[in-house]
Scaffold this motif. Sequence first.
Motif, PDB file in Angstrom:
ATOM      1  N   PHE A  98      24.903  39.162  21.307  1.00  0.00           N
ATOM      2  CA  PHE A  98      25.625  40.014  22.266  1.00  0.00           C
ATOM      3  C   PHE A  98      26.787  39.275  22.947  1.00  0.00           C
ATOM      4  N   GLY A  99      27.191  38.148  22.391  1.00  0.00           N
ATOM      5  CA  GLY A  99      28.263  37.355  23.000  1.00  0.00           C
ATOM      6  C   GLY A  99      27.763  36.326  23.986  1.00  0.00           C
ATOM      7  N   GLY A 100      26.471  36.407  24.355  1.00  0.00           N
ATOM      8  CA  GLY A 100      25.929  35.413  25.279  1.00  0.00           C
ATOM      9  C   GLY A 100      26.561  35.496  26.654  1.00  0.00           C
ATOM     10  N   PRO A 101      26.825  34.358  27.297  1.00  0.00           N
ATOM     11  CA  PRO A 101      27.376  34.359  28.658  1.00  0.00           C
ATOM     12  C   PRO A 101      28.847  34.754  28.692  1.00  0.00           C
ATOM     13  N   LEU A 102      29.315  35.086  29.869  1.00  0.00           N
ATOM     14  CA  LEU A 102      30.685  35.580  30.064  1.00  0.00           C
ATOM     15  C   LEU A 102      31.761  34.652  29.523  1.00  0.00           C
ATOM     16  N   ILE A 143      21.478  30.323  20.910  1.00  0.00           N
ATOM     17  CA  ILE A 143      22.238  31.563  20.720  1.00  0.00           C
ATOM     18  C   ILE A 143      21.360  32.820  20.680  1.00  0.00           C
ATOM     19  N   ASN A 144      20.043  32.669  20.710  1.00  0.00           N
ATOM     20  CA  ASN A 144      19.163  33.817  20.457  1.00  0.00           C
ATOM     21  C   ASN A 144      18.808  34.625  21.696  1.00  0.00           C
ATOM     22  N   ASN A 145      19.549  34.424  22.801  1.00  0.00           N
ATOM     23  CA  ASN A 145      19.210  35.133  24.036  1.00  0.00           C
ATOM     24  C   ASN A 145      20.464  35.461  24.833  1.00  0.00           C
ATOM     25  N   PHE A 146      20.308  36.404  25.749  1.00  0.00           N
ATOM     26  CA  PHE A 146      21.394  36.741  26.677  1.00  0.00           C
ATOM     27  C   PHE A 146      20.770  37.307  27.944  1.00  0.00           C
ATOM     28  N   ASN A 147      21.516  37.232  29.042  1.00  0.00           N
ATOM     29  CA  ASN A 147      21.023  37.679  30.345  1.00  0.00           C
ATOM     30  C   ASN A 147      21.724  38.967  30.750  1.00  0.00           C
ATOM     31  N   GLY A 478      21.671  28.948  40.551  1.00  0.00           N
ATOM     32  CA  GLY A 478      22.476  27.907  41.172  1.00  0.00           C
ATOM     33  C   GLY A 478      23.719  27.520  40.392  1.00  0.00           C
ATOM     34  N   GLY A 479      23.954  28.171  39.237  1.00  0.00           N
ATOM     35  CA  GLY A 479      25.118  27.859  38.414  1.00  0.00           C
ATOM     36  C   GLY A 479      26.177  28.933  38.513  1.00  0.00           C
ATOM     37  N   LEU A 480      27.247  28.765  37.743  1.00  0.00           N
ATOM     38  CA  LEU A 480      28.332  29.737  37.759  1.00  0.00           C
ATOM     39  C   LEU A 480      27.920  31.023  37.053  1.00  0.00           C
ATOM     40  N   GLN A 481      28.369  32.145  37.581  1.00  0.00           N
ATOM     41  CA  GLN A 481      28.130  33.457  36.984  1.00  0.00           C
ATOM     42  C   GLN A 481      28.520  33.478  35.514  1.00  0.00           C
ATOM     43  N   ASP A 485      25.595  35.288  33.118  1.00  0.00           N
ATOM     44  CA  ASP A 485      25.600  36.737  32.900  1.00  0.00           C
ATOM     45  C   ASP A 485      26.350  37.128  31.629  1.00  0.00           C
ATOM     46  N   ASN A 486      25.819  38.124  30.939  1.00  0.00           N
ATOM     47  CA  ASN A 486      26.514  38.723  29.802  1.00  0.00           C
ATOM     48  C   ASN A 486      27.617  39.650  30.311  1.00  0.00           C
ATOM     49  N   TYR A 487      28.666  39.814  29.522  1.00  0.00           N
ATOM     50  CA  TYR A 487      29.805  40.616  29.991  1.00  0.00           C
ATOM     51  C   TYR A 487      29.417  42.069  30.249  1.00  0.00           C
ATOM     52  N   LEU A 488      28.347  42.555  29.600  1.00  0.00           N
ATOM     53  CA  LEU A 488      27.909  43.941  29.827  1.00  0.00           C
ATOM     54  C   LEU A 488      27.435  44.175  31.260  1.00  0.00           C
TER      55      LEU A 488
END
Length: 519
Positions: A98-102, A143-147, A478-481, A485-488
């Motif tokens: 899903f593209g992973g993080p932003l 790569i197998n996960n997204f938030n 505690g880290g950067l957005q 976060d995923n772009y969705l």
Amino acid sequence: MTTTLPLAATNTFSKTFLDYISGDSNLEDFYGLKPTLDNFQKQIELKNFSISKRETLYNTLQMQYDGVNSSEETKNNITSLLLPTTYTITTGHQLNLFGGPLYFIYKIITTLNTAKELNKKYPAYNFVPVFWMASEDHDFEEINNFNLFGKTWKWDTIQKGAVGRFSTDGISELLDSLPEKIELFEKAYLQHKTISAATRYFVNELFGKDGLVLLDADDRNLKNAFSEIIKDDIINHSAHSLVQKTSLLLEEKGYEAQVHAREINFFYLENNLRERIILQDGLYKINNTSLSFSKEEIITKIQNEPEKFSPNVILRPLYQETILPNLAYIGGPAEVIYWLQFKAVFDHYKTPFPIVMPRNFALYLNKGNISKLSKLEVQIEDFFVSEEQLKNNYLLKIAGEEFKLNKEQEEIKKIFFNIKEKATLIDKTMEAAVMAELHKSIKIIEELEKRLKKAEERKNEIVITQLLTQKSKLFPNGGLQERHDNYLSIYTNNPQFLEIVKKAFDPFNYQFYVLREDE
């Protein structure tokens, strides 16, 4: 509704990275040209890319885009690669689900905007934005996960080897478990057979109209153009000593090496396999397998089947610059740093070192975030600290110095120092006893201050909770957005999100962007 902060003010980036973007002279020997708009003419003059390599690249892309609903902009960019006046601007990333993080999205948009700026600045040339698909990477756990929607979604599979070759069979269960159906990704992963094909589909759907070209370098013809370097590394190990020497030079200047070269910097690649090549007892053994080759056999294998050799992080940049008419690589902070270790390798192989540019960095505030910050009377700049520091700063702001006992501590110290002077006139051995009592008194004052602070926290418990809730939303774990976060998570509520980012990002302005949704 965009503001910027100095990257150093975010307390997020390493000294090496900050020194690089500030042009610190300590790092000048470790790269070519500085990442400025005016330096691209010089980079063009350095880059000599043959017609035969352009034809190989063009033919490869034509095959890879067969059956892809590509835009006219992308088609034109691919065709233009045959021209000696066309150059590429490249970013790359793993094929995150899903593209992973932003920042996956931010890297691409920075690349698009860089090409756009260069096309304005140098109209005599064509600049094509390229996304390098890291399809040969085998670190599936990365790569197998997204938030998304406050939860981590994960796909489990027993497949091994290069992730780009993984079948998408079985991913439908993950898609079915999502609370919302997302057509883009349904089509990507259900209508395409491999992770590479699925990634190409959804990235092309998002950015094809911007002329983005996606390249999968897991290709026989492209590897064939790199075969002499493959052979040199496996037989002569040139990169190993060069990177080691550069790493030591960096460390002497107070910088840490980001990556470490191996004697052989290639993996052996087959359908369900990507394993290190190890020289042992005169044989080239494939780690965790029974495969092994003599020197003559592996040279023959390189000549006849170059596609079976996959570069690691040390030589992937050189591979990229060998097969692309590339001028600049756009990467995250870790990537920018490890490129500094490779300058000597490029020099050895007489390949121009590209301009290394950091991607743009951003934090997105929606209307709810903006409203909460306004009610709390805080600025987003206040949040780039730990939770404890944020809470302490906020208490000082709303309560002033009421719970601080610094003044009282100083008064007590004065009293005890006066006592010490009197005591030592009578008996010099009394000094230690007086200072010990002072230490006890200071401890008592410190404990009282902690209790006063706790009382102040209880008094403002609701507002402190609201403050920390905003911190956790905007800085997950505690880290950067952008690293979580995923772009969705933004796009589902604001379909104009990608266009907002494109308009906001200036690829040559090395600042941290704060994007605020319109009221």
